[in-house]
Design a protein around this motif. Structure first.
Motif, PDB file in Angstrom:
ATOM      1  N   ALA A 278       0.841  -1.194   0.000  1.00 24.21           N
ATOM      2  CA  ALA A 278       0.000   0.000   0.000  1.00 24.21           C
ATOM      3  C   ALA A 278       0.875   1.243   0.000  1.00 24.21           C
ATOM      4  O   ALA A 278       1.892   1.298   0.692  1.00 24.21           O
ATOM      5  CB  ALA A 278      -0.909   0.008   1.228  1.00 24.21           C
ATOM      6  N   GLU A 279       0.469   2.222  -0.788  1.00 22.40           N
ATOM      7  CA  GLU A 279       1.118   3.540  -0.796  1.00 22.40           C
ATOM      8  C   GLU A 279       0.059   4.598  -0.521  1.00 22.40           C
ATOM      9  O   GLU A 279      -1.131   4.382  -0.767  1.00 22.40           O
ATOM     10  CB  GLU A 279       1.733   3.853  -2.161  1.00 22.40           C
ATOM     11  N   LEU A 280       0.498   5.747  -0.064  1.00 17.89           N
ATOM     12  CA  LEU A 280      -0.356   6.914   0.106  1.00 17.89           C
ATOM     13  C   LEU A 280       0.141   7.988  -0.837  1.00 17.89           C
ATOM     14  O   LEU A 280       1.352   8.271  -0.880  1.00 17.89           O
ATOM     15  CB  LEU A 280      -0.307   7.405   1.552  1.00 17.89           C
ATOM     16  N   VAL A 281      -0.771   8.573  -1.624  1.00 17.85           N
ATOM     17  CA  VAL A 281      -0.377   9.597  -2.585  1.00 17.85           C
ATOM     18  C   VAL A 281      -1.322  10.782  -2.496  1.00 17.85           C
ATOM     19  O   VAL A 281      -2.456  10.668  -2.023  1.00 17.85           O
ATOM     20  CB  VAL A 281      -0.362   9.055  -4.033  1.00 17.85           C
ATOM     21  N   ASP A 282      -0.850  11.911  -2.978  1.00 19.83           N
ATOM     22  CA  ASP A 282      -1.700  13.085  -3.126  1.00 19.83           C
ATOM     23  C   ASP A 282      -2.630  12.832  -4.309  1.00 19.83           C
ATOM     24  O   ASP A 282      -2.168  12.569  -5.409  1.00 19.83           O
ATOM     25  CB  ASP A 282      -0.850  14.327  -3.382  1.00 19.83           C
ATOM     26  N   PRO A 283      -3.959  12.871  -4.113  1.00 14.36           N
ATOM     27  CA  PRO A 283      -4.860  12.517  -5.210  1.00 14.36           C
ATOM     28  C   PRO A 283      -4.791  13.466  -6.395  1.00 14.36           C
ATOM     29  O   PRO A 283      -5.121  13.071  -7.517  1.00 14.36           O
ATOM     30  CB  PRO A 283      -6.247  12.543  -4.562  1.00 14.36           C
TER      31      PRO A 283
END
Length: 450
Positions: A278-283
């Motif tokens: 899982a990664e978190l990104v700026d949408p």
């Protein structure tokens, strides 16, 4: 890995309590093998990566994953239409696939995908981790009220919960009266697997037939498909209506149910260790965001052990807030709360608005409002107008009260969400109730109608 006893906290304690270095040692080699496999077996990814000027075989560490482009569902829809039946990301011959399932596509046609026996085992493992964390156990009689018509929440989740050891009854949708009869006949405590909106629908059907929903004896509710349980008042409404404990299980049809609440109900535990990254990104920008406590962004997932249809940096479009604070349950994966879908977000005069936030406020007007609502956007962005919001009056509310109620809702939304809606109050029963995912946002400029 099956638990040794029903008193055990974890389905797979070894993976669910991994430390960061242990997790990296397991996942990084699998990631590199998955990338090499996708390059070799998927015509879709070969074209995509060549067009981006990237050779994934030159990636040698997990940190370099961010150099690869995202995968969007509409891309997979397009390749499916160009290369039927499954598109250019179908990596195995059909004689190696044992299941076909479908998820919603952006064109309104289903996005089809196949699973090999190995892929099904992975799907079952993820679903069992999620179900176990949420409190499902062998010996539970679970009535599954998801859509069995190709939808992953039907057959695939059913078999995941069988893998866990639950006794699963395949009810499907459109069977509420029959289900109520069965629940009254079995005379034991049972469990429900459905969307949150279906639970309230079931309670209404029981009440319409003069039956107290609590008497149906459903004592555990496992819910997915929409984000209603993220709103405490909505959760309480379900729990009070049926007399059950509600637990949230999160997943994507393309990947399985890989996150769930534990008994402490302090966010959704990510449970994909060793199977998903899982990664978190700026949408908006797509830039990576560190998975730190309090971080907000969109979750993106990469399969690292899939044969038929690998997914590399697959965008969920779910906007979340991350927690890395220790949980008393001992699971070490990050937790998150869903704030809304980034592709459902709309911007009103510079203010980001999520339908989930509107739902939270509308529910606060119970019982004079039912909690049902619709947001209707007639014109494309920029939204410089007051977006129409329909809300449904509670049973027995006099239409003479609608203007004052409209004004109260307008003021509340403006004060909390910082935009002014064009509120319309409609009579009780005017807004549709659904056994499927509850839809709240309609973009008329795209031809979407309530």
């Amino acid at each position: 890995m099956k638990p040794e006893s029903t008193g055990r906290i974890y389905w797979n304690g070894e993976m669910e309590t991994l430390g960061p270095e242990q997790q990296r040692a397991i996942e990084e080699p699998k990631l590199l093998r998955q990338l090499e496999y996708a390059w070799r077996a998927s015509a879709f990814y070969r074209r995509k990566w060549r067009a981006a000027g990237i050779d994934p075989r030159q990636i040698h560490c997990a940190e370099a994953l961010v150099t690869l482009p995202f995968t969007e569902k509409d891309e997979l829809q397009e390749t499916q239409e160009a290369t039927p039946p499954f598109g250019a990301n179908q990596c195995v011959p059909l004689d190696q696939a044992i299941r076909m399932q479908a998820t919603g596509g952006t064109t309104g046609r289903p996005l089809r995908m196949t699973l090999t026996r190995h892929d099904v085992a992975i799907y079952n493992e993820l679903g069992a981790r999620g179900g176990w964390a949420a409190g499902m156990r062998p010996g539970d009689l679970l009535f599954e009220c998801m859509n069995y018509s190709l939808y992953a929440g039907g057959v695939s989740d059913h078999l995941s919960f069988e893998h866990l050891g639950a006794c699963v009854a395949p009810v499907g949708i459109g069977q509420s009266k029959r289900l109520i009869e069965i629940l009254r006949d079995v005379r034991m405590e049972t469990c429900l697997w459905s969307t949150p909106s279906y639970a309230l629908h079931l309670a209404r059907v029981a009440q319409d037939h003069g039956i107290d929903p609590v008497s149906l004896n459903i004592r555990k509710g496992f819910f997915s498909g929409d984000a209603g349980l993220a709103i405490p008042s909505y959760r309480r409404r379900i729990e009070d209506a049926l007399g059950l404990v509600a637990s949230d299980i999160y997943g994507l049809g393309e990947l399985g149910g890989f996150a769930a609440e534990c008994r402490y109900r302090d966010g959704l535990h990510f449970l994909g260790q060793g199977l998903l990254i899982a990664e978190l990104v700026d949408p908006a920008s797509g830039q990576a965001i560190a998975l730190r406590h309090g971080a907000v962004g969109e979750l993106v997932y990469t399969t690292i052990d899939r044969e038929s249809c690998p997914l590399i940096r697959f965008r969920s479009h779910d906007h979340v807030r991350v927690s890395t604070a220790p949980c008393p349950c001992g699971r070490t994966g990050f937790r998150f709360r869903v704030l809304g879908r980034s592709d459902d977000m709309f911007i009103v005069k510079g203010i980001n608005v999520y339908p989930l936030a509107i739902q939270d406020l509308v529910l606060g007007f119970a019982p004079v409002l039912t909690g049902e609502f619709q947001v209707i956007l007639p014109d494309p962005p920029p939204i410089t107008y007051d977006p129409p919001v329909r809300v449904e009056a509670g049973d027995g509310v006099d239409p003479a009260e609608f203007p004052a109620l409209r004004d109260r809702v307008t003021v509340r939304i403006r004060e909390i969400l910082m935009f002014t809606p064009d509120v319309e109050v409609v009579s009780f029963g005017c807004l549709p109730k659904t056994e499927r995912k509850a839809r709240r946002l309609y973009r008329r400029y795209r031809g979407e109608t309530p």
